[in-house]
Design an enzyme around this catalytic site. Structure first.
Site, PDB file in Angstrom:
ATOM      1  N   TYR A 197      -6.332   3.042  -1.719  1.00 37.53           N
ATOM      2  CA  TYR A 197      -5.696   1.500  -2.415  1.00 37.53           C
ATOM      3  C   TYR A 197      -6.689   1.195  -2.380  1.00 37.53           C
ATOM      4  O   TYR A 197      -7.575  -0.177  -3.792  1.00 37.53           O
ATOM      5  CB  TYR A 197      -4.560   0.832  -2.163  1.00 37.53           C
ATOM      6  CG  TYR A 197      -4.773  -0.542  -2.997  1.00 37.53           C
ATOM      7  CD1 TYR A 197      -4.358  -0.495  -4.428  1.00 37.53           C
ATOM      8  CD2 TYR A 197      -4.747  -1.832  -1.976  1.00 37.53           C
ATOM      9  CE1 TYR A 197      -3.848  -2.192  -4.363  1.00 37.53           C
ATOM     10  CE2 TYR A 197      -4.768  -2.611  -2.440  1.00 37.53           C
ATOM     11  CZ  TYR A 197      -4.381  -2.567  -3.441  1.00 37.53           C
ATOM     12  OH  TYR A 197      -4.040  -4.560  -4.146  1.00 37.53           O
ATOM     13  N   HIS A 229       5.398  -5.791   0.755  1.00 38.36           N
ATOM     14  CA  HIS A 229       4.899  -6.173   1.921  1.00 38.36           C
ATOM     15  C   HIS A 229       5.991  -6.550   3.237  1.00 38.36           C
ATOM     16  O   HIS A 229       7.163  -6.935   2.522  1.00 38.36           O
ATOM     17  CB  HIS A 229       3.705  -7.312   1.419  1.00 38.36           C
ATOM     18  CG  HIS A 229       2.745  -6.657   0.830  1.00 38.36           C
ATOM     19  ND1 HIS A 229       2.946  -6.883  -0.881  1.00 38.36           N
ATOM     20  CD2 HIS A 229       1.411  -5.936   0.906  1.00 38.36           C
ATOM     21  CE1 HIS A 229       1.779  -6.462  -1.273  1.00 38.36           C
ATOM     22  NE2 HIS A 229       1.326  -5.479  -0.344  1.00 38.36           N
ATOM     23  N   SER A 270      -8.534  -6.746  -3.095  1.00 33.35           N
ATOM     24  CA  SER A 270      -7.807  -7.205  -1.965  1.00 33.35           C
ATOM     25  C   SER A 270      -8.138  -7.287  -0.690  1.00 33.35           C
ATOM     26  O   SER A 270      -9.568  -6.123  -0.608  1.00 33.35           O
ATOM     27  CB  SER A 270      -6.556  -6.208  -1.850  1.00 33.35           C
ATOM     28  OG  SER A 270      -6.231  -6.285  -0.514  1.00 33.35           O
ATOM     29  N   SER A 271      -7.875  -7.840   0.518  1.00 34.76           N
ATOM     30  CA  SER A 271      -8.558  -7.633   1.819  1.00 34.76           C
ATOM     31  C   SER A 271      -8.860  -6.363   2.534  1.00 34.76           C
ATOM     32  O   SER A 271      -9.319  -6.125   3.401  1.00 34.76           O
ATOM     33  CB  SER A 271      -7.906  -9.027   2.827  1.00 34.76           C
ATOM     34  OG  SER A 271      -6.765  -8.844   2.965  1.00 34.76           O
ATOM     35  N   CYS A 272      -8.225  -5.682   2.153  1.00 34.28           N
ATOM     36  CA  CYS A 272      -7.731  -3.686   2.650  1.00 34.28           C
ATOM     37  C   CYS A 272      -9.065  -3.443   2.146  1.00 34.28           C
ATOM     38  O   CYS A 272      -9.366  -2.547   2.987  1.00 34.28           O
ATOM     39  CB  CYS A 272      -7.172  -3.991   2.292  1.00 34.28           C
ATOM     40  SG  CYS A 272      -6.639  -2.674   0.794  1.00 34.28           S
ATOM     41  N   ARG A 281       3.166  -9.919 -15.884  1.00 32.46           N
ATOM     42  CA  ARG A 281       4.641  -9.777 -14.818  1.00 32.46           C
ATOM     43  C   ARG A 281       4.623 -10.240 -13.646  1.00 32.46           C
ATOM     44  O   ARG A 281       5.884 -10.300 -12.638  1.00 32.46           O
ATOM     45  CB  ARG A 281       5.618  -9.186 -15.431  1.00 32.46           C
ATOM     46  CG  ARG A 281       5.898  -9.172 -17.427  1.00 32.46           C
ATOM     47  CD  ARG A 281       7.375  -8.979 -17.734  1.00 32.46           C
ATOM     48  NE  ARG A 281       6.778  -7.349 -17.320  1.00 32.46           N
ATOM     49  CZ  ARG A 281       8.353  -6.604 -18.764  1.00 32.46           C
ATOM     50  NH1 ARG A 281       9.738  -7.725 -19.100  1.00 32.46           N
ATOM     51  NH2 ARG A 281       8.883  -5.596 -18.468  1.00 32.46           N
TER      52      ARG A 281
HETATM   53  O1  GFB Z   1       2.384  -6.445   4.529  1.00 34.30           O
HETATM   54  P1  GFB Z   1       2.334  -4.823   5.413  1.00 34.30           P
HETATM   55  O2  GFB Z   1       3.370  -4.105   4.912  1.00 34.30           O
HETATM   56  O3  GFB Z   1       1.041  -4.686   4.597  1.00 34.30           O
HETATM   57  O4  GFB Z   1       2.599  -4.740   6.974  1.00 34.30           O
HETATM   58  P2  GFB Z   1      -0.577  -5.141   5.229  1.00 34.30           P
HETATM   59  C1  GFB Z   1       2.098  -5.826   7.822  1.00 34.30           C
HETATM   60  C2  GFB Z   1       2.174  -6.155   8.368  1.00 34.30           C
HETATM   61  O5  GFB Z   1       3.593  -5.901   8.809  1.00 34.30           O
HETATM   62  C3  GFB Z   1       2.536  -4.221   9.685  1.00 34.30           C
HETATM   63  C4  GFB Z   1       4.061  -5.139   9.835  1.00 34.30           C
HETATM   64  O6  GFB Z   1       2.191  -4.075  10.808  1.00 34.30           O
HETATM   65  C5  GFB Z   1       3.657  -3.726   9.234  1.00 34.30           C
HETATM   66  O7  GFB Z   1       3.975  -2.786  10.315  1.00 34.30           O
HETATM   67  N1  GFB Z   1       5.540  -5.101   9.348  1.00 34.30           N
HETATM   68  C6  GFB Z   1       6.945  -5.246  10.365  1.00 34.30           C
HETATM   69  C7  GFB Z   1       6.506  -4.610   8.329  1.00 34.30           C
HETATM   70  N2  GFB Z   1       7.718  -5.614   9.434  1.00 34.30           N
HETATM   71  C8  GFB Z   1       7.828  -5.595   8.501  1.00 34.30           C
HETATM   72  C9  GFB Z   1       8.914  -4.525   7.184  1.00 34.30           C
HETATM   73  O8  GFB Z   1       9.678  -4.812   7.601  1.00 34.30           O
HETATM   74  N3  GFB Z   1       8.064  -4.675   6.390  1.00 34.30           N
HETATM   75  C10 GFB Z   1       6.657  -4.530   5.973  1.00 34.30           C
HETATM   76  N4  GFB Z   1       5.790  -3.662   4.629  1.00 34.30           N
HETATM   77  N5  GFB Z   1       5.340  -4.616   7.266  1.00 34.30           N
HETATM   78  C11 GFB Z   1      -1.230  -4.163   2.762  1.00 34.30           C
HETATM   79  C12 GFB Z   1      -1.590  -2.507   2.655  1.00 34.30           C
HETATM   80  O9  GFB Z   1      -1.229  -4.185   4.697  1.00 34.30           O
HETATM   81  O10 GFB Z   1      -1.231  -5.379   2.701  1.00 34.30           O
HETATM   82  C13 GFB Z   1      -2.753  -3.253   0.948  1.00 34.30           C
HETATM   83  O11 GFB Z   1      -1.513  -1.283   2.439  1.00 34.30           O
HETATM   84  C14 GFB Z   1      -2.857  -4.495   0.902  1.00 34.30           C
HETATM   85  O12 GFB Z   1      -3.530  -2.021   1.074  1.00 34.30           O
HETATM   86  C15 GFB Z   1      -1.642  -5.258   0.887  1.00 34.30           C
HETATM   87  O13 GFB Z   1      -3.878  -5.175   1.470  1.00 34.30           O
HETATM   88  C16 GFB Z   1      -2.215  -6.893   0.973  1.00 34.30           C
HETATM   89  O14 GFB Z   1      -1.328  -5.920   5.276  1.00 34.30           O
HETATM   90  O15 GFB Z   1      -0.751  -3.935   6.288  1.00 34.30           O
END
Ligand code: GFB
Length: 313
Positions: free
Chosen positions: A140, A183, A111-113, A16
């Site tokens: 993670y 994200h 995941s790419s992290c 899901r």
């Molecule tokens: O997508 P995101 O949350 O995850 O954030 P990561 C990516 C970038 O977008 C960061 C910025 O630099 C955030 O500060 N950003 C800007 C925002 N505005 C926003 C918003 O409104 N919401 C969010 N969420 N971000 C995750 C990992 O990392 O990605 C996981 O924590 C995993 O482990 C996943 O690998 C794919 O790309 O930074």
């Protein structure tokens, strides 16, 4: 190497979720019908006895391990214990039960992290474990690295055909739009849409906007997973990405254009930037004969057009 046969029994763990549901759509399109699905309330994948009983009773032929606790940068950093515990439990239980019950092939999705924070860009598969991880998602990432190593160990010791793939940042149908846990891509679509609807003068994005990310539509991912499940039988893992990245600020401008919002963009600098750049090297994937097809702009447009049913729309 043997292809999956349409009559074989397929278990998609996490059917899901965004990834699992995309794999389900892809397999249905390819004619598969013999599925096993369990929701988390029907089968708690962190429960070892329950998972083993499920595998022993139903004996799936193929498993896609797409169940995971996932979230954006803030969720990863806030629920650190849950991100490592839930993910380790889910994958340990499924991988071990798959071995015990004689599963023919299993795909583990990471995941790419998993790559070091300062890995050379674009990140190649052999950069794994060559440096320190990004702190916001270390729990993670450690779980996902353990999953890859577990598949390799079961292949080496027991001869299990367990493979791993590492998708880049994903988006698409069934994404999470909760502004605290999501994200960046779904969060910005929602923020720009709500600002347009409420005629707000600006949208607040997190961080500086300078980090760069690569985005893959989940339907492309599902296509690649199906392709690799039929063609790839090796230890290690394969990056799945598009091979191009974009600064978060430019992603915001692209989403602003698609949503047709004419206000300003502001930055909440109390929120973390995370890894400065996370671009996959996709040479290994391309050498298998597979390439992504959906462009970022087309993908965002398709996602935005499908959101009318959301309560916040
Ligand atoms: O997508 P995101 O949350 O995850 O954030 P990561 C990516 C970038 O977008 C960061 C910025 O630099 C955030 O500060 N950003 C800007 C925002 N505005 C926003 C918003 O409104 N919401 C969010 N969420 N971000 C995750 C990992 O990392 O990605 C996981 O924590 C995993 O482990 C996943 O690998 C794919 O790309 O930074």
């Amino acid at each position: 190497m043997s292809r999956m046969q349409v009559q074989e029994k397929i278990y998609i763990a996490g059917h899901r979720g965004m990834v699992g549901s995309a794999i389900k759509r892809k397999l249905e399109k390819e004619g598969f019908q013999n599925f096993l699905f369990r929701t988390s309330s029907e089968l708690d994948l962190r429960d070892q006895a329950a998972v083993h009983a499920f595998f022993e009773t139903h004996k799936p032929d193929h498993v896609f391990l797409a169940a995971a606790k996932v979230g954006g940068i803030l969720a990863n950093n806030t629920y650190r214990a849950e991100f490592i515990y839930d993910n380790l439990m889910i994958q340990n239980n499924i991988i071990h039960a798959a071995y015990k019950s004689g599963v023919k092939k299993l795909m583990f999705l990471g995941s790419s992290c998993i790559y070091p924070k300062m890995a050379t860009q674009p990140m190649q598969e052999d950069a794994l474990l060559t440096g320190l991880l990004e702190p916001t998602n270390e729990p993670y990432a450690i779980a996902k690295i353990a999953g890859i190593k577990m598949c390799d160990a079961y292949r080496a010791q027991y001869g299990c055909n367990f493979i791993s793939v590492m998708p880049t940042n994903l988006y698409g149908p069934n994404d999470n739009y909760d502004l605290e846990k999501s994200h960046v891509l779904p969060a910005l679509i929602r923020k720009f849409h709500e600002a347009k609807k409420k005629k707000k003068p600006s949208v607040m994005m997190w961080g500086t906007g300078t980090p760069k990310r690569e985005f893959l539509h989940v339907d492309d991912l599902a296509d690649a997973c199906y392709y690799l499940m039929n063609t790839y039988d090796e230890q290690g893992f394969v990056n799945i990405g598009v091979g191009e990245d974009i600064a978060i600020k430019d992603l915001a401008l692209l989403i602003k254009k698609v949503v047709d919002y004419d206000g300003n963009i502001e930055h909440d600098l109390t929120k973390p930037d995370g890894t400065p750049r996370k671009l996959m090297n996709v040479s290994k994937l391309h050498s298998t004969g597979w390439k992504a097809k959906i462009t970022l702009e087309d993908g965002i447009k398709a996602v935005y057009e499908s959101l009318q049913s959301k309560s916040w729309y």
